[in-house]
Motif scaffolding. Structure first.
Motif, PDB file in Angstrom:
ATOM      1  N   UNK A  73       4.002  18.098   4.626  1.00 35.34           N
ATOM      2  CA  UNK A  73       3.519  17.500   5.710  1.00 35.34           C
ATOM      3  C   UNK A  73       2.843  15.929   5.820  1.00 35.34           C
ATOM      4  N   UNK A  74       2.545  15.338   4.642  1.00 34.72           N
ATOM      5  CA  UNK A  74       2.080  14.140   4.411  1.00 34.72           C
ATOM      6  C   UNK A  74       3.184  13.472   3.138  1.00 34.72           C
ATOM      7  N   UNK A  75       3.502  12.350   3.374  1.00 34.07           N
ATOM      8  CA  UNK A  75       3.580  11.413   3.066  1.00 34.07           C
ATOM      9  C   UNK A  75       3.129  11.092   1.604  1.00 34.07           C
ATOM     10  N   UNK A  76       4.088  10.803   0.525  1.00 36.18           N
ATOM     11  CA  UNK A  76       3.733  10.479  -1.261  1.00 36.18           C
ATOM     12  C   UNK A  76       4.540   9.168  -1.339  1.00 36.18           C
ATOM     13  N   UNK A  77       4.941   8.282  -0.152  1.00 31.92           N
ATOM     14  CA  UNK A  77       5.266   7.128  -1.441  1.00 31.92           C
ATOM     15  C   UNK A  77       4.372   6.592  -0.790  1.00 31.92           C
ATOM     16  N   UNK A  78       4.679   5.872  -2.438  1.00 31.63           N
ATOM     17  CA  UNK A  78       3.804   4.898  -3.065  1.00 31.63           C
ATOM     18  C   UNK A  78       2.340   5.206  -4.013  1.00 31.63           C
ATOM     19  N   UNK A 126       6.598  19.292  -6.387  1.00 30.22           N
ATOM     20  CA  UNK A 126       5.712  20.133  -6.701  1.00 30.22           C
ATOM     21  C   UNK A 126       4.703  19.142  -5.888  1.00 30.22           C
ATOM     22  N   UNK A 127       4.341  18.012  -5.655  1.00 29.43           N
ATOM     23  CA  UNK A 127       3.035  17.147  -6.037  1.00 29.43           C
ATOM     24  C   UNK A 127       2.449  16.944  -4.388  1.00 29.43           C
ATOM     25  N   UNK A 128       1.498  17.426  -3.546  1.00 28.64           N
ATOM     26  CA  UNK A 128       1.078  16.936  -2.079  1.00 28.64           C
ATOM     27  C   UNK A 128      -0.234  15.440  -2.630  1.00 28.64           C
ATOM     28  N   UNK A 129      -0.636  15.196  -1.615  1.00 29.39           N
ATOM     29  CA  UNK A 129      -1.780  14.671  -1.106  1.00 29.39           C
ATOM     30  C   UNK A 129      -2.221  15.035  -0.210  1.00 29.39           C
ATOM     31  N   UNK A 160       0.772  -0.750  -0.134  1.00 27.70           N
ATOM     32  CA  UNK A 160      -0.220   0.031  -0.006  1.00 27.70           C
ATOM     33  C   UNK A 160       0.546   1.382  -0.180  1.00 27.70           C
ATOM     34  N   UNK A 161       1.043   2.153  -0.643  1.00 32.57           N
ATOM     35  CA  UNK A 161       0.692   3.577  -0.441  1.00 32.57           C
ATOM     36  C   UNK A 161       0.971   4.265   0.884  1.00 32.57           C
ATOM     37  N   UNK A 162       1.985   5.007   1.043  1.00 32.97           N
ATOM     38  CA  UNK A 162       1.636   5.302   2.570  1.00 32.97           C
ATOM     39  C   UNK A 162       0.425   5.767   3.434  1.00 32.97           C
ATOM     40  N   UNK A 163      -0.318   6.835   2.563  1.00 28.45           N
ATOM     41  CA  UNK A 163      -1.658   7.547   2.568  1.00 28.45           C
ATOM     42  C   UNK A 163      -2.885   6.283   3.309  1.00 28.45           C
ATOM     43  N   UNK A 204      -5.131  14.492   9.782  1.00 31.74           N
ATOM     44  CA  UNK A 204      -4.782  13.622  10.919  1.00 31.74           C
ATOM     45  C   UNK A 204      -3.198  12.845  10.669  1.00 31.74           C
ATOM     46  N   UNK A 205      -4.384  11.692   9.887  1.00 31.85           N
ATOM     47  CA  UNK A 205      -3.926  10.548   9.893  1.00 31.85           C
ATOM     48  C   UNK A 205      -2.920  10.579   8.705  1.00 31.85           C
ATOM     49  N   UNK A 206      -3.175  11.111   7.900  1.00 30.69           N
ATOM     50  CA  UNK A 206      -1.682  11.557   6.983  1.00 30.69           C
ATOM     51  C   UNK A 206      -0.676  11.700   7.142  1.00 30.69           C
ATOM     52  N   UNK A 207      -0.299  12.731   8.416  1.00 29.97           N
ATOM     53  CA  UNK A 207      -0.030  14.205   8.709  1.00 29.97           C
ATOM     54  C   UNK A 207       1.701  13.144   9.474  1.00 29.97           C
ATOM     55  N   UNK A 208       2.735  13.696   9.172  1.00 29.63           N
ATOM     56  CA  UNK A 208       4.067  12.840   9.660  1.00 29.63           C
ATOM     57  C   UNK A 208       4.714  12.551   9.053  1.00 29.63           C
ATOM     58  N   UNK A 209       6.023  12.399   9.442  1.00 31.54           N
ATOM     59  CA  UNK A 209       7.580  11.845   9.101  1.00 31.54           C
ATOM     60  C   UNK A 209       7.082  10.694   8.906  1.00 31.54           C
ATOM     61  N   UNK A 210       7.585  10.032   7.128  1.00 35.98           N
ATOM     62  CA  UNK A 210       8.091   9.507   6.651  1.00 35.98           C
ATOM     63  C   UNK A 210       9.861   9.070   6.298  1.00 35.98           C
ATOM     64  N   UNK A 211      10.605   8.070   6.708  1.00 35.03           N
ATOM     65  CA  UNK A 211      11.751   8.331   6.741  1.00 35.03           C
ATOM     66  C   UNK A 211      12.451   7.814   4.766  1.00 35.03           C
TER      67      UNK A 211
END
Length: 464
Positions: A197-202, A210-213, A104-107, A228-235
């Protein structure tokens, strides 16, 4: 046809009180999807078996008093740019037919961890850029307010599915306005978060810088819960900001008293004159925020066309870099719109790209300086109501600037709110813009407007 609860927040309260079954809620959502999708084309695929399994798991947690939070048991769906383990992910393109991710993608994973129920994959413009197109394996979505009208894109299926009351929330992505454009034309709420703010992985990319999710839902309260569930650092995502996760929900009810709001009036009055319905909606938004205690004044930014030029050059150059291998081997497999747009991008030189990025830095500095004594900005979301779907041609994005691209250029957080209704009862919207990483403040202001005008909101007639 069974109606879903009006908002995600309402459904969450009912589920927590054991007054609403996640299984029955999901069954109602699936029934609505099956009934409306043949006319709206919001979904590329409906994952009924998966949704019912997830709903039964959510109901077991509900009965055990072990709900995971406000997303547990809530029907959602994902834009088909978001990779979903075991479920085909195509970006609405022949290029990726048969592509079944193993992860799954991170979101997607974040919402699943919260217990959300995935109803399926939502239509988009091809790879978030080529649309609306009629030569792809799936037709473009139709606007629930009038099925001859466009939804806006590229998060087109999400806009249609939320507006029609099929899902209580969905994912979008926003590179030049792809959350906020359909939010405005479909009369719903949407959030383009701060870049990073939100991970775009996957999530299949269009433009790396420019991309944001972000989320789309009926209200900004619902969007805040989803975000709130999407926000946060993703290494695992190099663009993810390594900073504490903000609280986006608890301060929603604090209102706008004392906030300083700048209206970028020249954007929608002279740079790109908006229709009277849009201008009336902005005036309504401003008057409500002022009545709620905000200090409002006009503010001047660089011309809209400067933001558009920088955004377009950066976006198309980066998109070409992503798609060049496929263009060289599978050129005819793209739809005409994206194929021709990417071909034009091949004329952009390295010098053009560098100059666009240089101008981008200048524009960011200019906006930051203008907001030094201003908490939020307000401007239009779209210049008018949703146009007929067939009127949107290949080069629509090049015919002039839009109101959304400036804040992709700067990476600022933006919320889209429905501000009223224009010709034919079609919705119009406006943007509320915050400083970088002040997403909670933009949400708070938008929520204050929605709360003060709740009695004015309407649902589209289609699917009622």
């Amino acid at each position: 046809m069974t109606a879903l609860p009006g908002t995600l927040a309402e459904a969450a309260r009912l589920i927590a009180a054991k007054a609403l079954s996640p299984v029955e809620l999901t069954q109602a959502a699936l029934s609505r999807a099956e009934a409306l999708n043949p006319s709206l084309h919001a979904f590329i695929r409906i994952t009924g078996d998966l949704a019912l399994r997830q709903a039964r798991e959510a109901e077991a947690r509900q009965m055990a008093g072990a709900l995971r939070g406000k997303l547990d048991g809530i029907p959602v769906a994902h834009k088909d740019l978001y990779e979903t383990a075991g479920v085909e992910t195509t970006a609405h393109s022949r290029i990726l037919l048969g592509h079944v991710p193993v992860r799954d993608a991170a979101p997607v994973a974040a919402w699943a961890a919260g217990g959300a129920v995935m109803l399926g994959k939502l239509a988009t413009h091809e790879f978030a850029s080529g649309g609306p197109s009629f030569d792809l394996p799936w037709p473009p979505p139709r606007n629930p307010w009038d099925t001859e009208r466009a939804t806006g894109g590229s998060s087109s299926g999400t806009g249609a599915a939320v507006a029609a009351g099929i899902i209580l929330g969905g994912t979008g992505s926003d590179t030049g306005g792809s959350i906020r454009l359909p939010a405005a034309w479909c009369g719903i709420a949407g959030v383009k978060p701060t870049f990073g703010l939100c991970s775009r992985r996957g999530v299949l990319p269009l433009s790396h810088s420019l991309d944001t999710v972000g989320p789309m839902a009926w209200t900004l309260e619902d969007c805040a819960i989803l975000l709130q569930a999407l926000a946060g650092h993703d290494p695992e995502d190099p663009s993810s900001a390594d900073r504490p996760t903000p609280d986006l929900v608890s301060g929603l009810g604090q209102g706008v008293r004392g906030l300083r709001i700048g209206v970028v009036r020249h954007f929608h009055e002279s740079d790109l004159p908006a229709r009277p319905s849009v201008l009336a909606g902005i005036d309504h938004l401003v008057s409500v925020l002022r009545a709620e205690g905000a200090e409002v004044r006009d503010i001047t930014l660089p011309p809209l066309r400067d933001f558009h030029a920088a955004c377009w050059v950066v976006l198309m150059a980066e998109a070409l870099a992503i798609h060049q291998p496929w263009l060289q081997t599978r050129f005819q497999d793209y739809g005409r719109n994206l194929r021709e747009r990417l071909s034009i991008a091949a004329l952009i030189t390295g010098a053009d790209y560098v100059q666009a990025q240089r101008r981008r830095r200048e524009l960011c500095e200019a906006v930051a300086a203008a907001m030094a004594d201003c908490d939020l900005l307000v401007t239009a979301g779209q210049p008018g109501e949703a146009p007929p779907l067939r009127n949107l041609g290949t080069w629509a994005t090049l015919q002039g600037p839009n109101f959304t691209a400036p804040f992709n250029v700067t990476g600022q957080p933006v919320v889209s709110v429905c501000t009223g209704y224009g010709e034919g009862g079609l919705p119009v919207g406006a943007q509320i813009v915050g400083r970088p990483f002040e997403d909670a403040l933009a949400l708070r202001a938008g929520h204050a407007f929605e709360r003060a005008t709740a009695g004015e909101r309407r649902r589209p007639g289609a699917g009622s």
